[in-house]
Design an enzyme around this catalytic site. Structure first.
Site, mmCIF file in Angstrom:
data_model
loop_
_atom_site.group_PDB
_atom_site.id
_atom_site.type_symbol
_atom_site.label_atom_id
_atom_site.label_comp_id
_atom_site.label_asym_id
_atom_site.label_seq_id
_atom_site.Cartn_x
_atom_site.Cartn_y
_atom_site.Cartn_z
ATOM 1 N N GLU A 751 1.301 -1.644 0.157
ATOM 2 C CA GLU A 751 0.488 0.016 0.135
ATOM 3 C C GLU A 751 0.595 1.329 0.344
ATOM 4 O OE1 GLU A 751 -1.392 0.301 5.140
ATOM 5 O OE2 GLU A 751 -2.004 -1.320 3.520
ATOM 6 N N PRO A 752 1.366 1.464 -1.238
ATOM 7 C CA PRO A 752 2.167 2.323 -1.244
ATOM 8 C C PRO A 752 1.733 3.941 -1.255
ATOM 9 C CG PRO A 752 2.137 2.000 -3.312
ATOM 10 C CD PRO A 752 1.147 0.835 -2.635
ATOM 11 N N GLY A 753 2.323 5.315 -0.654
ATOM 12 C CA GLY A 753 1.154 6.439 -0.530
ATOM 13 C C GLY A 753 2.249 7.307 -1.125
ATOM 14 N N ARG A 754 3.335 7.668 -0.280
ATOM 15 C CA ARG A 754 3.673 9.325 -0.781
ATOM 16 C C ARG A 754 4.763 8.763 -2.165
ATOM 17 N NH1 ARG A 754 8.853 11.358 1.831
ATOM 18 N NH2 ARG A 754 8.984 13.517 1.893
ATOM 19 N N ARG A 790 4.456 19.287 7.496
ATOM 20 C CA ARG A 790 5.291 18.814 7.565
ATOM 21 C C ARG A 790 7.018 19.124 8.464
ATOM 22 N NH1 ARG A 790 7.563 15.765 3.737
ATOM 23 N NH2 ARG A 790 7.496 13.646 4.903
ATOM 24 N N CYS A 821 1.824 33.106 12.574
ATOM 25 C CA CYS A 821 1.570 32.805 14.731
ATOM 26 C C CYS A 821 1.967 31.726 15.444
ATOM 27 C CB CYS A 821 0.287 34.172 14.802
ATOM 28 S SG CYS A 821 1.079 34.822 15.863
ATOM 29 N N GLU A 822 3.003 31.386 15.312
ATOM 30 C CA GLU A 822 3.722 30.378 15.664
ATOM 31 C C GLU A 822 5.143 30.037 15.664
ATOM 32 O OE1 GLU A 822 2.362 28.283 17.890
ATOM 33 O OE2 GLU A 822 0.416 28.550 17.600
ATOM 34 N N TYR A 850 1.020 14.369 1.595
ATOM 35 C CA TYR A 850 0.475 14.624 2.292
ATOM 36 C C TYR A 850 1.173 16.232 2.929
ATOM 37 C CZ TYR A 850 1.029 9.887 3.919
ATOM 38 O OH TYR A 850 0.978 8.825 3.675
#
Length: 870
Positions: A751-754, A790, A821-822, A850
């Protein structure tokens, strides 16, 4: 003959010390390289002192000669050694220079006399010194003949060995030490003689006038001694590699060049296993603050490793992973040692008596365990047995061997301990005999069985370095990978990225119109899909939909024959709306409500469970169903703790020790376990990983009996940094084929994604403003962690380029930040980019996975639009 037309040097001209090893002085082409390198340093306006080793193999030949008792055989060996130098002179078309003739004559005399006159140790030292004496004499003749007048210097006239406490005659003569401090008189004396000099590594002279050797790493150490004596501008160590790397490249081809280290870090890495540099050679340079440069003789254009006094303040990180094999552990136990005065003194007196040096020490109330390093000790079985016999008089003794010491080296190790959970999990699967955290806060060492090292080092390197677990990608520190510099495998070639070539103009147009924008390149998605379809061992590929849910991407992958792995009803609905009904669906929720499962059973999806609770409390939902069981194999992998989906610290998967309970519940509700599933994490580049998962699942399936297919998860890594090796799909297929041959009755799913979409997507943003604060320069852009979380969430590294100024030199070091603002709104730290201007289009690469799916309206900033390029 060439000429050297550099202007004469002033009396105060700086010195550069250049050391060349045995392979660098063994052939005519290598000497021609040396000539050009020396001339270039001379052209910098520096005096040059060249330090050379013996020709390759000559020191070993001299040692063998010294061990020969038969005079005729010694004489014959001396003739063969001399012939090596005559042959090289022939290639150089040079007559035998007087300085070499004197050495050859002395070599023949010493071989004939043997050790009777000088004594065995002094004779052996003088004999072995002739390797460097001859190579330097030969080199002086060649350099002078080539138009670079070179003065031959006897190192023994400059380096005076000092007597140390506890030295015996052997260490005094064969492993001597020199106390080298800046010597203005030597500087002046040599400056009057010329501008280029050549001398010997490995040798010095003691107070009685005898020749002594500097022991292992002696030539590097000699160069440092001369660098300190002359307070040189720098010491250059020329060898056959580009510098120090983050791991042994023979074990980890993706190991990266360490471009900048301070003395302490470099010494720690060298002393814990790196072979390119002997740790002893750094000490002489510290007080005079002389930097050292490690370079490749055959590839002088490579940057190399710079070692110096400057300690740059940056986030703590693991800079290298090294291993020393052949370690012996001695465990000493005695109930009577608790608070017993003098017990340790008695124990360590035995080590001193047997001439053994202790490396690591671990103690408890009734036990002391120490390690013995074979590089510093003669660890034959007789020596260890004799030690154990004497120790047995005062305690119980256990010898554990063969072991290996695996060391994580870097500044600030103590402050990193909380981030090393994945590393500790890796070691948790093994027998760990000893753990040592250095008092200087520069290393963490694990002693394990030697047999596990070769497989473990690549996994650790991927977790801590290759896959981006470092907090920053400081381009002044971490350079290209070994494979990109020397290997022949497929590597990430930044210049070939689709956004650098045919699509750049279109991207600039899109960025000028509006930002932020995600742009997806469909040909790249299809190409990645076709790469994975070459996995003949895999029966079904499911795309992990959570990576990117854009309908165009879902349709393209359906056309390529992929199924879809979904984690929520929303993802299932998105797929069913976008792709044909024939596409297989896999539903793998985690801590989902009862309603999600009930709804999913009304679709064509195959449903998975990963805990006891659903069967314990909602058995009627699953009655008579076939399901997939997701298990936790006890460990997790990946570039960051938040992407590791195995082990007790992860919420995913049923622990193996609960499988029997699960099966009893399944029988109660007539539930059939048709598949087994495991997914350990993301960003994995080691092809062996999936073979291990496959084998473990197959073994479990054999116990269950009803299993028809095995899902070995995804997590296929995508290298981020230029020069890192890609996942070898052909090698992965071979690994899977071998396991499948043992278990042909199970279908195999992945089940590959990235892997499928990361490289296909970029995020376009524009420069808003800049700010300077102390030594920091901040480059602001018009989106941040609201569009791409990420980097803030996973410490993920994304390549960042100024697309507007892609062809301009990268002269500025920026912290690339967004408008959120972080304080965590940092897209990239320590990035070298061209000087930027407001409105420049900035591209963030590998944003196809992602990215948009994890974005948010935080601060109510505009969301990034998505655009498809066919």
């Amino acid at each position: 003959m060439t000429s050297n037309a550099s202007a004469p040097l002033s009396a105060g001209a700086p010195w550069i010390v250049m050391k060349f090893g045995g392979t660098s002085v063994a052939t005519l082409p290598r000497w021609q390289n040396i000539r050009e390198l020396v001339a270039s340093r001379r052209a910098e306006g520096a005096r040059v002192l060249v330090v050379v080793s013996a020709l390759t193999g000559i020191t070993d030949a001299l040692k063998q000669l010294c061990a020969q008792e038969d005079k005729s055989k010694r004489i014959e060996a001396a003739k063969m050694i001399a012939q090596r130098h005559y042959d090289l002179l022939d290639h150089m078309q040079l007559a035998v220079p007087d300085t070499l003739a004197v050495r050859l004559t002395e070599l023949a005399r010493l071989a004939e006399e043997g050790p009777a006159v000088l004594g065995e140790l002094a004779w052996s030292a003088l004999m072995q010194a002739h390797g460097e004496l001859m190579s330097s004499a030969l080199g002086a003749a060649f350099l002078s003949h080539s138009g670079l007048p070179t003065q031959w210097v006897d190192a023994r006239d400059c380096l005076a060995a000092v007597a140390l406490p506890n030295q015996n005659e052997r260490t005094k003569l064969l492993s001597a030490m020199v106390e080298a401090k800046p010597d203005p008189a030597l500087n002046t004396r040599l400056a009057k003689l010329g501008e280029v000099f050549i001398t010997q590594g490995f040798i010095a002279r003691e107070s009685q006038g005898r020749t002594v050797l500097l022991g292992r790493g002696g030539s590097d150490t000699s160069a440092s001694y001369f660098g300190a004596l002359l307070k040189a501008q720098r010491v250059e160590i020329w060898t056959d590699v580009a510098g120090m790397f983050t791991a042994n490249p023979r074990q980890v081809p993706g190991a990266r060049l360490l471009q900048k280290l301070d003395y302490e870090e470099a010494q720690e890495i060298a002393s814990t296993g790196a072979k390119v540099l002997h740790p002893r050679c750094l000490s002489p340079l510290r007080e005079p603050r002389v930097p050292m440069l490690i370079k490749d003789t055959n590839r002088p254009e490579l940057e190399g490793t710079v070692i110096g006094p400057e300690v740059r303040e940056h986030a703590p990180s693991v800079k290298a992973i090294s291993a020393r094999k052949g370690i012996t552990l001695v465990s000493m136990e005695s109930v009577g040692m608790w608070q017993q005065v003098g017990f340790l003194a008695d124990v360590f007196a035995q080590f001193k008596q047997h001439g053994l040096s202790v490396d690591l020490i671990s103690s408890a109330e009734t036990n002391v365990t120490v390690s013995l390093d074979p590089t510093e000790n003669l660890l034959d079985s007789d020596a260890v047995a004799a030690l154990a016999s004497d120790l047995a008089k005062v305690c119980r003794v256990k010898v554990i061997a063969p072991c290996a010491a695996i060391t994580l080296a870097g500044r600030g190790m103590r402050s990193m301990l909380h981030t090393l959970s994945g590393v500790l999990a890796e070691f948790g699967q093994l027998r760990v005999h000893l753990i040592s955290q250095s008092s200087n806060n520069l290393n963490l060492t694990f002693v394990v069985d030697e047999s596990v090292v070769d497989d473990l080092i690549p996994r650790l390197h991927e977790m801590l370095i290759a896959a981006g677990a470092l907090r920053t990608d400081d381009s002044a520190l971490f350079g290209p990978s070994w494979q990109s510099l020397y290997g022949s495998g497929e590597v990430v070639a930044a210049g070939d990225a689709w956004w650098r070539t045919e699509s750049r103009d279109r991207l600039l147009q899109l960025g000028a119109e509006a930002t932020p924008r995600y742009v997806y390149h469909m040909p790249t998605v299809r190409q990645q899909a076709r790469n994975l379809k070459t996995l003949a061992a895999v029966d079904r590929l499911h795309y992990a939909v959570k990576a990117n849910t854009h309908p165009a991407i879902l349709r393209a992958l359906a056309e390529e024959g992929f199924g879809f792995e979904c984690v929520s009803p929303g993802e299932l609905k998105a797929v069913m709306a976008a792709v044909p009904e024939s596409a297989p669906l896999l539903f793998t929720p985690n801590f989902a409500p009862r309603e999600d499962y009930a709804w999913a059973f009304g679709t064509r999806a195959t449903v998975s469970l990963d805990s006891l609770y659903p069967l314990e409390h909602w058995g009627e939902v699953f009655r008579g169903r076939e399901i997939v069981l997701r298990v936790d194999l006890g460990r997790g992998l990946g570039h960051h703790e938040k992407v590791r989906t195995g082990g007790s610290g992860s919420k995913f998967g049923l622990p193996v020790d609960q499988i029997d309970t699960f099966l009893r519940l399944a029988d109660t509700h007539s539930v059939t376990v048709r598949g087994l599933h495991a997914h350990l994490g993301s960003g994995i580049l080691d092809d062996k990983h999936w073979g291990e998962v496959y084998g473990q699942l197959a073994s479990l399936a054999e116990r269950i009996g009803s299993v028809a297919f095995l899902d070995i998860g995804g997590g296929l890594g995508v290298p981020s940094h230029p020069g890192e090796a890609r996942l070898d799909v052909a090698a992965l297929d071979e690994v899977l084929r071998k396991v499948k041959a043992a278990y042909p009755h199970y279908k195999l799913w992945m089940e590959p994604g990235r892997y499928l979409v990361a490289d296909a997507g970029v995020l376009l943003t524009r420069v808003t403003q800049q700010k300077g604060k102390g030594s920091w320069r901040y480059l602001g852009v018009d989106t941040g962690m609201n569009s791409l979380i990420r980097p803030a969430l996973y410490d993920a590294w994304h390549e960042i380029v100024n697309l507007t100024r892609l062809d301009e030199p990268a002269t500025a070091l920026y912290q690339v930040v967004g408008p959120i603002c972080e304080s965590g709104d940092v897209i990239g730290s320590d990035r070298r980019l061209p000087e930027a201007k407001e409105g420049d289009v900035v591209l963030i690469a590998q944003a196809g996975a992602y990215g948009k799916v994890m974005s948010s309206p935080y601060n109510l900033r505009d969301e990034a639009e998505e655009i498809i390029l066919d």
